[in-house]
Motif scaffolding. Structure first.
Motif, PDB file in Angstrom:
ATOM      1  N   VAL A  34       0.838  -1.205   0.000  1.00 43.13           N
ATOM      2  CA  VAL A  34       0.000   0.000   0.000  1.00 43.13           C
ATOM      3  C   VAL A  34       0.872   1.253   0.000  1.00 43.13           C
ATOM      4  O   VAL A  34       0.600   2.204  -0.740  1.00 43.13           O
ATOM      5  CB  VAL A  34      -0.985  -0.004   1.190  1.00 43.13           C
ATOM      6  CG1 VAL A  34      -1.737   1.309   1.285  1.00 43.13           C
ATOM      7  CG2 VAL A  34      -1.961  -1.170   1.053  1.00 43.13           C
ATOM      8  N   TYR A  35       1.931   1.257   0.784  1.00 44.09           N
ATOM      9  CA  TYR A  35       2.841   2.403   0.818  1.00 44.09           C
ATOM     10  C   TYR A  35       3.480   2.631  -0.548  1.00 44.09           C
ATOM     11  O   TYR A  35       3.517   3.756  -1.044  1.00 44.09           O
ATOM     12  CB  TYR A  35       3.915   2.170   1.880  1.00 44.09           C
ATOM     13  CG  TYR A  35       4.872   3.317   2.090  1.00 44.09           C
ATOM     14  CD1 TYR A  35       4.431   4.560   2.513  1.00 44.09           C
ATOM     15  CD2 TYR A  35       6.236   3.147   1.894  1.00 44.09           C
ATOM     16  CE1 TYR A  35       5.313   5.608   2.732  1.00 44.09           C
ATOM     17  CE2 TYR A  35       7.126   4.178   2.113  1.00 44.09           C
ATOM     18  CZ  TYR A  35       6.672   5.409   2.523  1.00 44.09           C
ATOM     19  OH  TYR A  35       7.551   6.445   2.738  1.00 44.09           O
ATOM     20  N   ALA A  36       3.969   1.563  -1.177  1.00 46.36           N
ATOM     21  CA  ALA A  36       4.563   1.678  -2.509  1.00 46.36           C
ATOM     22  C   ALA A  36       3.545   2.231  -3.508  1.00 46.36           C
ATOM     23  O   ALA A  36       3.854   3.127  -4.308  1.00 46.36           O
ATOM     24  CB  ALA A  36       5.091   0.322  -2.979  1.00 46.36           C
ATOM     25  N   ALA A  37       2.327   1.714  -3.458  1.00 45.38           N
ATOM     26  CA  ALA A  37       1.275   2.184  -4.371  1.00 45.38           C
ATOM     27  C   ALA A  37       0.944   3.651  -4.118  1.00 45.38           C
ATOM     28  O   ALA A  37       0.779   4.434  -5.067  1.00 45.38           O
ATOM     29  CB  ALA A  37       0.025   1.323  -4.219  1.00 45.38           C
ATOM     30  N   LEU A  38       0.852   4.034  -2.860  1.00 45.37           N
ATOM     31  CA  LEU A  38       0.542   5.427  -2.540  1.00 45.37           C
ATOM     32  C   LEU A  38       1.659   6.371  -2.975  1.00 45.37           C
ATOM     33  O   LEU A  38       1.390   7.462  -3.499  1.00 45.37           O
ATOM     34  CB  LEU A  38       0.268   5.592  -1.044  1.00 45.37           C
ATOM     35  CG  LEU A  38      -1.045   5.005  -0.542  1.00 45.37           C
ATOM     36  CD1 LEU A  38      -1.075   5.006   0.989  1.00 45.37           C
ATOM     37  CD2 LEU A  38      -2.235   5.766  -1.107  1.00 45.37           C
ATOM     38  N   LYS A 120       5.443  -0.534  10.486  1.00 41.49           N
ATOM     39  CA  LYS A 120       6.891  -0.759  10.609  1.00 41.49           C
ATOM     40  C   LYS A 120       7.458  -1.512   9.412  1.00 41.49           C
ATOM     41  O   LYS A 120       8.643  -1.381   9.105  1.00 41.49           O
ATOM     42  CB  LYS A 120       7.210  -1.507  11.902  1.00 41.49           C
ATOM     43  CG  LYS A 120       7.113  -0.645  13.122  1.00 41.49           C
ATOM     44  CD  LYS A 120       7.473  -1.432  14.363  1.00 41.49           C
ATOM     45  CE  LYS A 120       7.294  -0.549  15.595  1.00 41.49           C
ATOM     46  NZ  LYS A 120       7.549  -1.290  16.827  1.00 41.49           N
ATOM     47  N   GLU A 121       6.645  -2.305   8.718  1.00 43.31           N
ATOM     48  CA  GLU A 121       7.161  -3.078   7.601  1.00 43.31           C
ATOM     49  C   GLU A 121       7.633  -2.210   6.432  1.00 43.31           C
ATOM     50  O   GLU A 121       8.406  -2.657   5.600  1.00 43.31           O
ATOM     51  CB  GLU A 121       6.170  -4.153   7.148  1.00 43.31           C
ATOM     52  CG  GLU A 121       5.081  -3.697   6.222  1.00 43.31           C
ATOM     53  CD  GLU A 121       4.186  -4.827   5.764  1.00 43.31           C
ATOM     54  OE1 GLU A 121       4.215  -5.157   4.575  1.00 43.31           O
ATOM     55  OE2 GLU A 121       3.430  -5.365   6.593  1.00 43.31           O
ATOM     56  N   ILE A 122       7.227  -0.952   6.389  1.00 36.68           N
ATOM     57  CA  ILE A 122       7.686  -0.075   5.293  1.00 36.68           C
ATOM     58  C   ILE A 122       9.119   0.390   5.492  1.00 36.68           C
ATOM     59  O   ILE A 122       9.720   0.923   4.570  1.00 36.68           O
ATOM     60  CB  ILE A 122       6.750   1.134   5.064  1.00 36.68           C
ATOM     61  CG1 ILE A 122       6.858   2.131   6.213  1.00 36.68           C
ATOM     62  CG2 ILE A 122       5.320   0.683   4.824  1.00 36.68           C
ATOM     63  CD1 ILE A 122       6.190   3.465   5.951  1.00 36.68           C
ATOM     64  N   GLU A 123       9.674   0.172   6.684  1.00 39.20           N
ATOM     65  CA  GLU A 123      11.059   0.568   6.921  1.00 39.20           C
ATOM     66  C   GLU A 123      12.012  -0.198   6.009  1.00 39.20           C
ATOM     67  O   GLU A 123      13.092   0.281   5.691  1.00 39.20           O
ATOM     68  CB  GLU A 123      11.425   0.341   8.392  1.00 39.20           C
ATOM     69  CG  GLU A 123      10.666   1.270   9.325  1.00 39.20           C
ATOM     70  CD  GLU A 123      10.837   0.915  10.794  1.00 39.20           C
ATOM     71  OE1 GLU A 123      11.627  -0.002  11.125  1.00 39.20           O
ATOM     72  OE2 GLU A 123      10.156   1.564  11.612  1.00 39.20           O
ATOM     73  N   ASN A 124      11.638  -1.367   5.597  1.00 36.12           N
ATOM     74  CA  ASN A 124      12.446  -2.186   4.682  1.00 36.12           C
ATOM     75  C   ASN A 124      11.747  -2.293   3.328  1.00 36.12           C
ATOM     76  O   ASN A 124      11.546  -3.383   2.807  1.00 36.12           O
ATOM     77  CB  ASN A 124      12.644  -3.591   5.271  1.00 36.12           C
ATOM     78  CG  ASN A 124      13.325  -3.539   6.627  1.00 36.12           C
ATOM     79  OD1 ASN A 124      14.291  -2.799   6.798  1.00 36.12           O
ATOM     80  ND2 ASN A 124      12.810  -4.282   7.570  1.00 36.12           N
ATOM     81  N   LEU A 125      11.407  -1.166   2.781  1.00 34.11           N
ATOM     82  CA  LEU A 125      10.587  -1.126   1.570  1.00 34.11           C
ATOM     83  C   LEU A 125      11.175  -1.919   0.409  1.00 34.11           C
ATOM     84  O   LEU A 125      10.454  -2.607  -0.295  1.00 34.11           O
ATOM     85  CB  LEU A 125      10.355   0.335   1.150  1.00 34.11           C
ATOM     86  CG  LEU A 125       9.452   0.573  -0.036  1.00 34.11           C
ATOM     87  CD1 LEU A 125       8.049   0.035   0.239  1.00 34.11           C
ATOM     88  CD2 LEU A 125       9.370   2.054  -0.366  1.00 34.11           C
ATOM     89  N   PHE A 126      12.482  -1.848   0.222  1.00 34.45           N
ATOM     90  CA  PHE A 126      13.079  -2.491  -0.937  1.00 34.45           C
ATOM     91  C   PHE A 126      13.612  -3.889  -0.660  1.00 34.45           C
ATOM     92  O   PHE A 126      14.223  -4.505  -1.510  1.00 34.45           O
ATOM     93  CB  PHE A 126      14.182  -1.602  -1.529  1.00 34.45           C
ATOM     94  CG  PHE A 126      13.634  -0.323  -2.074  1.00 34.45           C
ATOM     95  CD1 PHE A 126      12.742  -0.308  -3.138  1.00 34.45           C
ATOM     96  CD2 PHE A 126      13.999   0.887  -1.510  1.00 34.45           C
ATOM     97  CE1 PHE A 126      12.227   0.863  -3.633  1.00 34.45           C
ATOM     98  CE2 PHE A 126      13.498   2.084  -2.016  1.00 34.45           C
ATOM     99  CZ  PHE A 126      12.608   2.067  -3.074  1.00 34.45           C
ATOM    100  N   GLU A 127      13.344  -4.413   0.535  1.00 30.39           N
ATOM    101  CA  GLU A 127      13.742  -5.781   0.854  1.00 30.39           C
ATOM    102  C   GLU A 127      12.534  -6.701   0.713  1.00 30.39           C
ATOM    103  O   GLU A 127      11.437  -6.343   1.077  1.00 30.39           O
ATOM    104  CB  GLU A 127      14.269  -5.865   2.297  1.00 30.39           C
ATOM    105  CG  GLU A 127      15.549  -5.103   2.498  1.00 30.39           C
ATOM    106  CD  GLU A 127      16.009  -5.131   3.932  1.00 30.39           C
ATOM    107  OE1 GLU A 127      15.542  -5.995   4.708  1.00 30.39           O
ATOM    108  OE2 GLU A 127      16.850  -4.289   4.287  1.00 30.39           O
TER     109      GLU A 127
END
Length: 128
Positions: A34-38, A120-127
Motif C-alpha cells: 500500500v505504501y509503494a502504491a501510494l 513498521k514493515e515499510i522501513e524495509n521497503l526495498f527488501e
C-alpha cells in the motif's frame, strides 16, 4: 520472478479505480504494498516528474488495478506478490525523484488502514 509487461496495463489506471482497489485490499496486501502504491500515486500527481516516469507509474498502477495479471489477486498471499514486485521495480526506478513530501503524505495515509506495528514493515521497503 520475471516481471510481466506491466506497461500494457497503463490504460487500466484511473484515480477512482485506484482508490477503490487500495481501500478494498489494504489489510490483505500489507503496509509495504500500500505504501509503494501510494508513493507512486502521489508521485504521479507531481509536476516535477517526467512524462517517461509518469508512463511507467501508470503501467504499474494499472497492473495493480487490473484483475487480469500473472497471479490473480484472489489467490491468498501469492496473489499480490506480482503486484508488489511491479510496484517495487518501478519505485526503484523513480526513487530519486520521490520527494519527502510525497513519502510523508503516503505514510500519513497509511494511518487510515494500519496500526503502528503494521506500518513498521515499510522501513524495509526495498527488501523482499
Amino acid at each position: 520472478m520475471e516481471l510481466p509487461d506491466f506497461m500494457s496495463y497503463k490504460d487500466k489506471f484511473s484515480k477512482k479505480k485506484f482508490v477503490e482497489k487500495i481501500s478494498r485490499i489494504a489489510k490483505r496486501a500489507g503496509a509495504k504494498l500500500v505504501y509503494a502504491a501510494l508513493i507512486l500515486y502521489y508521485t504521479l500527481q507531481s509536476k516535477s516528474v517526467s512524462i517517461k516516469d509518469k508512463a511507467i507509474i501508470l503501467g504499474a498502477l494499472g497492473y495493480l488495478i487490473s484483475p487480469l495479471d500473472v497471479m490473480p489477486d484472489a489467490i491468498p498471499i501469492a496473489g499480490l506478490t506480482d503486484d508488489l514486485a511491479v510496484l517495487i521495480y518501478v519505485l526503484k526506478k523513480i526513487w530519486v525523484d520521490v520527494s519527502d513530501e510525497v513519502k510523508e503524505k503516503a505514510r500519513t495515509k497509511l494511518n487510515d488502514w494500519f496500526d503502528e506495528d503494521e506500518i513498521k514493515e515499510i522501513e524495509n521497503l526495498f527488501e523482499e
